[in-house]
Design a protein around this motif. Structure first.
Motif, PDB file in Angstrom:
ATOM      1  N   PHE A   6      -5.224   4.536 -10.601  1.00  0.00           N
ATOM      2  CA  PHE A   6      -4.637   3.564  -9.591  1.00  0.00           C
ATOM      3  C   PHE A   6      -3.090   3.677  -9.540  1.00  0.00           C
ATOM      4  CE2 PHE A   6      -8.835   0.712 -10.234  1.00  0.00           C
ATOM      5  CZ  PHE A   6      -9.362   1.239  -9.226  1.00  0.00           C
ATOM      6  N   CYS A   7      -2.768   3.963 -10.622  1.00  0.00           N
ATOM      7  CA  CYS A   7      -1.187   3.670 -10.816  1.00  0.00           C
ATOM      8  C   CYS A   7      -0.555   4.475  -9.650  1.00  0.00           C
ATOM      9  CB  CYS A   7      -0.742   4.309 -12.172  1.00  0.00           C
ATOM     10  SG  CYS A   7      -1.590   3.384 -13.604  1.00  0.00           S
ATOM     11  N   GLN A   8      -0.604   5.962  -9.382  1.00  0.00           N
ATOM     12  CA  GLN A   8       0.046   6.785  -8.263  1.00  0.00           C
ATOM     13  C   GLN A   8      -1.152   7.247  -7.655  1.00  0.00           C
ATOM     14  OE1 GLN A   8       3.287   6.564  -7.679  1.00  0.00           O
ATOM     15  NE2 GLN A   8       3.711   5.358  -9.270  1.00  0.00           N
ATOM     16  N   VAL A   9      -1.307   6.874  -6.176  1.00  0.00           N
ATOM     17  CA  VAL A   9      -2.553   7.286  -5.553  1.00  0.00           C
ATOM     18  C   VAL A   9      -2.053   8.381  -4.619  1.00  0.00           C
ATOM     19  CG1 VAL A   9      -4.107   6.510  -3.842  1.00  0.00           C
ATOM     20  CG2 VAL A   9      -3.592   5.011  -5.748  1.00  0.00           C
ATOM     21  N   SER A  10      -0.863   8.194  -3.925  1.00  0.00           N
ATOM     22  CA  SER A  10      -0.380   9.147  -2.683  1.00  0.00           C
ATOM     23  C   SER A  10       1.026   8.863  -2.462  1.00  0.00           C
ATOM     24  CB  SER A  10      -1.217   8.773  -1.417  1.00  0.00           C
ATOM     25  OG  SER A  10      -0.831   7.610  -0.900  1.00  0.00           O
ATOM     26  N   GLU A  11       1.540   9.486  -1.582  1.00  0.00           N
ATOM     27  CA  GLU A  11       2.973   9.341  -1.354  1.00  0.00           C
ATOM     28  C   GLU A  11       3.252   8.097  -0.994  1.00  0.00           C
ATOM     29  OE1 GLU A  11       6.928  10.451  -1.119  1.00  0.00           O
ATOM     30  OE2 GLU A  11       5.331  11.839  -2.009  1.00  0.00           O
ATOM     31  N   THR A  12       2.589   7.401  -0.373  1.00  0.00           N
ATOM     32  CA  THR A  12       2.636   5.895   0.061  1.00  0.00           C
ATOM     33  C   THR A  12       1.982   4.850  -0.602  1.00  0.00           C
ATOM     34  OG1 THR A  12       1.014   6.055   1.709  1.00  0.00           O
ATOM     35  CG2 THR A  12       3.165   6.613   2.353  1.00  0.00           C
ATOM     36  N   VAL A  13       1.268   5.249  -1.715  1.00  0.00           N
ATOM     37  CA  VAL A  13       0.463   4.160  -2.381  1.00  0.00           C
ATOM     38  C   VAL A  13       0.600   4.270  -3.803  1.00  0.00           C
ATOM     39  CG1 VAL A  13      -1.764   3.154  -2.626  1.00  0.00           C
ATOM     40  CG2 VAL A  13      -1.365   3.937  -0.541  1.00  0.00           C
ATOM     41  N   SER A  14       0.990   3.415  -4.586  1.00  0.00           N
ATOM     42  CA  SER A  14       1.122   3.199  -5.958  1.00  0.00           C
ATOM     43  C   SER A  14       0.759   1.628  -6.416  1.00  0.00           C
ATOM     44  CB  SER A  14       2.336   3.759  -6.503  1.00  0.00           C
ATOM     45  OG  SER A  14       3.225   3.104  -5.894  1.00  0.00           O
ATOM     46  N   CYS A  15       0.803   1.262  -7.594  1.00  0.00           N
ATOM     47  CA  CYS A  15       0.666   0.374  -8.142  1.00  0.00           C
ATOM     48  C   CYS A  15       1.492  -0.079  -9.335  1.00  0.00           C
ATOM     49  CB  CYS A  15      -0.802  -0.248  -8.521  1.00  0.00           C
ATOM     50  SG  CYS A  15      -1.100  -2.071  -9.261  1.00  0.00           S
ATOM     51  N   GLY A  16       2.259  -1.027  -9.430  1.00  0.00           N
ATOM     52  CA  GLY A  16       3.250  -1.622 -10.455  1.00  0.00           C
ATOM     53  C   GLY A  16       2.945  -2.877 -10.989  1.00  0.00           C
ATOM     54  N   ALA A  17       1.891  -3.357 -10.517  1.00  0.00           N
ATOM     55  CA  ALA A  17       1.476  -4.808 -10.872  1.00  0.00           C
ATOM     56  C   ALA A  17       1.516  -4.922 -12.478  1.00  0.00           C
ATOM     57  CB  ALA A  17      -0.086  -5.253 -10.394  1.00  0.00           C
ATOM     58  N   CYS A  18       1.170  -4.117 -13.372  1.00  0.00           N
ATOM     59  CA  CYS A  18       1.086  -4.237 -14.957  1.00  0.00           C
ATOM     60  C   CYS A  18       2.538  -4.315 -15.133  1.00  0.00           C
ATOM     61  CB  CYS A  18       0.293  -3.169 -15.457  1.00  0.00           C
ATOM     62  SG  CYS A  18       1.029  -1.449 -15.300  1.00  0.00           S
ATOM     63  N   CYS A  19       3.404  -3.801 -14.545  1.00  0.00           N
ATOM     64  CA  CYS A  19       4.964  -4.044 -14.752  1.00  0.00           C
ATOM     65  C   CYS A  19       5.397  -5.387 -14.176  1.00  0.00           C
ATOM     66  CB  CYS A  19       5.701  -2.722 -14.266  1.00  0.00           C
ATOM     67  SG  CYS A  19       4.968  -1.178 -14.788  1.00  0.00           S
ATOM     68  N   GLY A  20       4.373  -6.098 -13.727  1.00  0.00           N
ATOM     69  CA  GLY A  20       5.234  -7.399 -13.140  1.00  0.00           C
ATOM     70  C   GLY A  20       5.831  -7.255 -12.072  1.00  0.00           C
ATOM     71  N   LEU A  21       5.372  -6.205 -11.043  1.00  0.00           N
ATOM     72  CA  LEU A  21       6.038  -5.854  -9.759  1.00  0.00           C
ATOM     73  C   LEU A  21       5.976  -7.281  -8.848  1.00  0.00           C
ATOM     74  CD1 LEU A  21       7.022  -4.021  -7.610  1.00  0.00           C
ATOM     75  CD2 LEU A  21       4.730  -3.465  -7.030  1.00  0.00           C
ATOM     76  N   TYR A  22       4.896  -7.913  -8.923  1.00  0.00           N
ATOM     77  CA  TYR A  22       4.875  -9.264  -7.922  1.00  0.00           C
ATOM     78  C   TYR A  22       5.004 -10.514  -8.721  1.00  0.00           C
ATOM     79  CZ  TYR A  22       2.274  -5.482  -5.306  1.00  0.00           C
ATOM     80  OH  TYR A  22       1.928  -4.417  -4.777  1.00  0.00           O
ATOM     81  N   ASN A  23       5.459 -10.555  -9.833  1.00  0.00           N
ATOM     82  CA  ASN A  23       5.575 -11.437 -10.614  1.00  0.00           C
ATOM     83  C   ASN A  23       7.376 -12.082 -10.161  1.00  0.00           C
ATOM     84  OD1 ASN A  23       5.234 -13.615 -12.350  1.00  0.00           O
ATOM     85  ND2 ASN A  23       5.973 -12.764 -14.042  1.00  0.00           N
ATOM     86  N   LEU A  24       7.206 -12.394  -9.416  1.00  0.00           N
ATOM     87  CA  LEU A  24       8.575 -13.007  -8.685  1.00  0.00           C
ATOM     88  C   LEU A  24       8.540 -14.360  -7.878  1.00  0.00           C
ATOM     89  CD1 LEU A  24      10.270  -9.620  -7.572  1.00  0.00           C
ATOM     90  CD2 LEU A  24      11.091 -10.984  -9.523  1.00  0.00           C
ATOM     91  N   PRO A  25       9.422 -15.267  -7.882  1.00  0.00           N
ATOM     92  CA  PRO A  25       9.339 -16.459  -7.053  1.00  0.00           C
ATOM     93  C   PRO A  25       9.572 -15.974  -5.439  1.00  0.00           C
ATOM     94  CG  PRO A  25      11.354 -16.315  -8.270  1.00  0.00           C
ATOM     95  CD  PRO A  25      10.571 -15.137  -8.614  1.00  0.00           C
TER      96      PRO A  25
END
Length: 270
Positions: A6-25
């Motif tokens: 899941f971490c790196q899927v393709s040139e346009t798709v990846s996930c950084g959720a475990c790094c707190g990517l979306y944990n912003l106000p």
């Protein structure tokens, strides 16, 4: 053995959720893209020394942790944009990042190199392989993918509803070879960011998926006891829902009925 990554899927798709990517106000796609783009640009001129990297970290800590949706969930300041076209999130400290010359600087991050290399979110184990396959082959947008991929309970509830209506298990080809079903699934995934019935005190679309009991997700909120329960209760819980009236839950049921119906009709008629 499940080899889906899941971490790196393709040139346009990846996930950084475990790094707190979306944990912003006040999260939005535009704000997040601008933040990642600026960090990426700024990091190109950072000396690859401990002092240089720590200075970059100091300048890019972002909002105070108490203003984040989950105060005890770190947001890594070394998240940036990677790839040939800088088209997906990734780690600026990774050895493959331009300028790092193959050196792994992740030991200088909050979690450290070992955690970054070895941690995989619960979805890798709890989401059935067929659902994982459909997910990585149909969602082609990193923002949507990263928000939905950690939601194994929500995804499972969705696919179970589809299978109940079909009278059989879904297959990968039901979605990958079917534009209608694929579009309907993408529409469902986008509810993570545009769900109109999110409760007032929700952490917004961010998900705390670490299973340590720190931030348990509550049942759907109801303003009065007169508001009925729904067959979609699991989905409502996972979407951090809140309903102020019976009319709202009726409308929410109708929204999901329409989405699921669209999916099933596309699969059956294909």
């Amino acid at each position: 053995m499940n080899n889906i990554y899941f971490c790196q899927v393709s040139e346009t798709v990846s996930c950084g959720a475990c790094c707190g990517l979306y944990n912003l106000p006040d999260l939005s796609r535009e704000k997040l893209e601008n933040l990642l783009s600026k960090r990426t640009k700024d990091f190109t001129s950072v000396p690859r020394t401990e002092d240089g990297i720590f200075e970059f970290q100091r300048k890019n800590k972002g909002p105070h942790r108490l203003s984040r949706p989950f105060a005890q969930f770190h947001h890594c300041p070394f998240l940036g944009l990677i790839g040939e076209k800088k088209s997906r999130p990734g780690c600026l400290l990774h050895p493959a990042t331009p300028g790092n010359n193959g050196v792994d600087y992740r030991s200088l991050s909050w979690y450290g190199e070992q955690a970054c290399r070895t941690y995989f979110c619960p979805s890798t184990k709890k989401l059935p392989t067929i659902y994982q396959s459909i997910l990585i082959r149909t969602i082609d947008d990193w923002y949507v993918f990263g928000l939905i991929v950690t939601e194994h309970a929500l995804l499972t509830a969705y696919f179970k509803e589809v299978e109940l209506r079909l009278g059989r298990r879904v297959t990968e080809s039901d979605y990958t070879q079917n534009t209608g079903a694929r579009d309907a699934f993408r529409e469902f995934a986008e509810l993570k960011s545009n769900w109109p019935y999110r409760r007032d005190n929700s952490p917004a679309p961010c998900n705390f998926f670490f299973e340590n009991g720190l931030y348990p997700r509550p049942d759907a909120f109801r303003a009065t006891q007169e508001i009925r329960h729904s067959s979609y209760e699991k989905i409502y819980m996972e979407l951090d829902s809140g309903f102020s009236s019976s009319r709202e839950i009726d409308a929410a049921d109708q929204l999901l009925d329409n989405l699921l119906g669209k999916t099933v009709r596309a699969i059956v008629s294909h």
